[in-house]
Design a protein around this motif. Structure first.
Motif, mmCIF file in Angstrom:
data_model
loop_
_atom_site.group_PDB
_atom_site.id
_atom_site.type_symbol
_atom_site.label_atom_id
_atom_site.label_comp_id
_atom_site.label_asym_id
_atom_site.label_seq_id
_atom_site.Cartn_x
_atom_site.Cartn_y
_atom_site.Cartn_z
ATOM 1 N N UNK A 67 0.999 -1.114 -0.078
ATOM 2 C CA UNK A 67 -0.006 0.080 -0.098
ATOM 3 C C UNK A 67 0.990 1.223 0.054
ATOM 4 N N UNK A 68 2.078 1.214 0.539
ATOM 5 C CA UNK A 68 2.937 2.344 0.712
ATOM 6 C C UNK A 68 3.435 2.730 -0.792
ATOM 7 N N UNK A 69 3.773 1.524 -1.536
ATOM 8 C CA UNK A 69 4.042 1.876 -2.871
ATOM 9 C C UNK A 69 3.122 2.457 -3.635
ATOM 10 N N UNK A 70 1.894 2.155 -3.334
ATOM 11 C CA UNK A 70 0.898 2.590 -4.278
ATOM 12 C C UNK A 70 0.438 3.816 -3.812
ATOM 13 N N UNK A 71 0.746 4.200 -2.524
ATOM 14 C CA UNK A 71 0.346 5.711 -2.222
ATOM 15 C C UNK A 71 1.433 6.658 -2.742
ATOM 16 N N UNK A 72 2.591 6.043 -2.673
ATOM 17 C CA UNK A 72 3.704 6.989 -3.516
ATOM 18 C C UNK A 72 3.354 7.103 -4.767
ATOM 19 N N UNK A 73 2.851 6.315 -5.563
ATOM 20 C CA UNK A 73 2.421 6.387 -6.896
ATOM 21 C C UNK A 73 1.206 7.302 -6.843
ATOM 22 N N UNK A 89 -4.433 14.748 0.259
ATOM 23 C CA UNK A 89 -5.168 13.386 0.632
ATOM 24 C C UNK A 89 -4.100 12.317 0.684
ATOM 25 N N UNK A 90 -3.285 12.257 -0.131
ATOM 26 C CA UNK A 90 -2.272 11.117 -0.268
ATOM 27 C C UNK A 90 -1.177 11.200 0.545
ATOM 28 N N UNK A 91 -0.815 12.729 0.700
ATOM 29 C CA UNK A 91 0.316 12.694 1.795
ATOM 30 C C UNK A 91 -0.309 12.166 3.214
ATOM 31 N N UNK A 92 -1.599 12.352 3.527
ATOM 32 C CA UNK A 92 -2.155 12.004 4.841
ATOM 33 C C UNK A 92 -2.225 10.501 4.689
ATOM 34 N N UNK A 93 -2.498 9.609 3.533
ATOM 35 C CA UNK A 93 -2.563 8.576 3.548
ATOM 36 C C UNK A 93 -1.049 7.736 3.431
ATOM 37 N N UNK A 103 6.217 10.329 3.763
ATOM 38 C CA UNK A 103 5.109 11.285 3.236
ATOM 39 C C UNK A 103 5.688 12.795 3.301
ATOM 40 N N UNK A 104 6.318 13.320 4.522
ATOM 41 C CA UNK A 104 6.872 14.629 4.254
ATOM 42 C C UNK A 104 8.076 14.911 3.273
ATOM 43 N N UNK A 105 8.804 13.864 3.106
ATOM 44 C CA UNK A 105 9.995 14.045 2.286
ATOM 45 C C UNK A 105 9.405 14.055 0.910
ATOM 46 N N UNK A 106 8.247 13.615 0.449
ATOM 47 C CA UNK A 106 7.651 13.415 -0.819
ATOM 48 C C UNK A 106 7.198 15.152 -0.977
ATOM 49 N N UNK A 107 6.180 15.327 0.022
ATOM 50 C CA UNK A 107 5.575 16.668 0.186
ATOM 51 C C UNK A 107 6.493 17.805 0.017
#
Length: 331
Positions: A67-73, A89-93, A103-107
């Motif tokens: 699920x983590x990989x899919x949320x990254x996508x 939404x997907x940063x939160x997820x 999450x925060x690195x990507x954000x």
């Protein structure tokens, strides 16, 4: 919540019946949320709602892929498509998966430490063919090429009141509140009965024989019927323009629309313009664009037309990212 919806009045869960009620019930069970704005805004068009939910559930939520990989996508696609609502939404997820640093690195625009996450994020923001992966990853990317456009066109940016989603603390707390739902493994295929009686196109090669492929076939067919709201000339203009699209964001201003719409009769032009905006620059849809086409048309008509534009772009992105055979999980 009412301020999140730009042009449609959603069917509230307590008033839902038939297919809408069945989708809401499954959504509440699987996502543990009774109200999700993207699905509420699709609710005036029950078939579009069901097909969109099936595609999201089977690609993002169900099956054995991380699920983590899919949320990254999902987050990478949403950032590339400039959809603030879905980015929040997907940063939160991603926080809900337990990987708060990721999450925060990507954000913040950074690169994940994990090589696979870094590869998936880079791919999600590009038009390159998919890395060696399974249909759930490809399906997640295509799901959000569709959903981002619906959200940008029909919702405001506000995931939470007063833009509280911009707070790192709020994202983290929200993620913790959703962690149980996000970490629950769901069986594939449970959404397919919701679309079993709907039209479907052939399953794609990258997802043939899987629940993701079946959901994608239904979404393409259902969303495609929105093109019937346009005249023949207008529909052809949209289809041709998207087929020639290079995947880049159009230039600022509206001059880029002039060429594709030049031969469309004046009476058909507002609908073609709106569908093309949803496909290629949904964050630029304005009140005037919607009003020029809508007239006495219903909320259902508007959702269906937007779905046609969004699916047209999704299908074009499919040609970029599925240029080679895929391997991996076939659930």
């Amino acid at each position: 919540m009412a301020g999140q919806f730009r042009y449609v009045t959603p069917v509230e869960p307590r008033a839902a019946t038939g297919r809408v009620a069945r989708v809401y019930a499954q959504l509440a069970e699987d996502f543990r949320m009774a109200r999700m704005p993207v699905f509420l805004t699709l609710s005036p068009a029950p078939e579009v709602l069901a097909a969109t939910w099936a595609m999201l559930r089977e690609s993002l939520l169900a099956g054995d892929e991380s699920r983590t990989a899919r949320e990254v996508v999902a987050l990478g696609v949403s950032m590339a498509n400039r959809c603030p609502f879905c980015v929040a939404a997907h940063t939160t997820l991603l926080h809900a998966t337990g990987d708060h640093r990721l999450a925060e690195t990507i954000a913040a625009g950074g690169t994940p430490d994990d090589p696979r996450h870094a590869e998936l994020l880079a791919w999600a923001g590009s038009r390159r063919r998919a890395p060696e992966t399974g249909p759930q990853i490809v399906g997640t990317a295509l799901t959000f090429h569709f959903i981002n456009r619906i959200a940008s066109a029909l919702l405001t940016e506000n995931l939470l009141p007063a833009n509280l989603q911009k707070s790192r603390l709020v994202r983290s707390v929200g993620g913790r509140a959703m962690s149980r739902a996000v970490r629950t493994r769901l069986l594939s295929g449970a959404s397919l009965p919701l679309v079993a009686d709907l039209p479907a196109l052939p399953e794609p090669a990258w997802g043939a024989g899987t629940s993701v492929g079946a959901a994608y076939a239904a979404l393409r067919a259902v969303a495609g019927t929105g093109g019937e709201l346009l005249g023949e000339s207008a529909r052809a203009a949209v289809t041709d323009a998207v087929a020639a699209w290079d995947g880049e964001h159009p230039p600022m201003g509206g001059a880029w629309l002039d060429g594709p719409l030049a031969d469309v009769p004046a009476g058909e032009r507002p609908g073609a313009r709106l569908a093309l905006l949803v496909a290629l620059a949904p964050y630029r849809v304005t009140d005037a664009d919607v009003a020029a086409w809508r007239g006495s048309r219903t909320d259902e008509d508007l959702v269906r037309l937007c779905a046609f534009g969004a699916a047209s772009a999704m299908e074009r992105m499919e040609t970029f990212i599925t240029a080679s055979a895929l391997t991996g999980d076939r659930s």
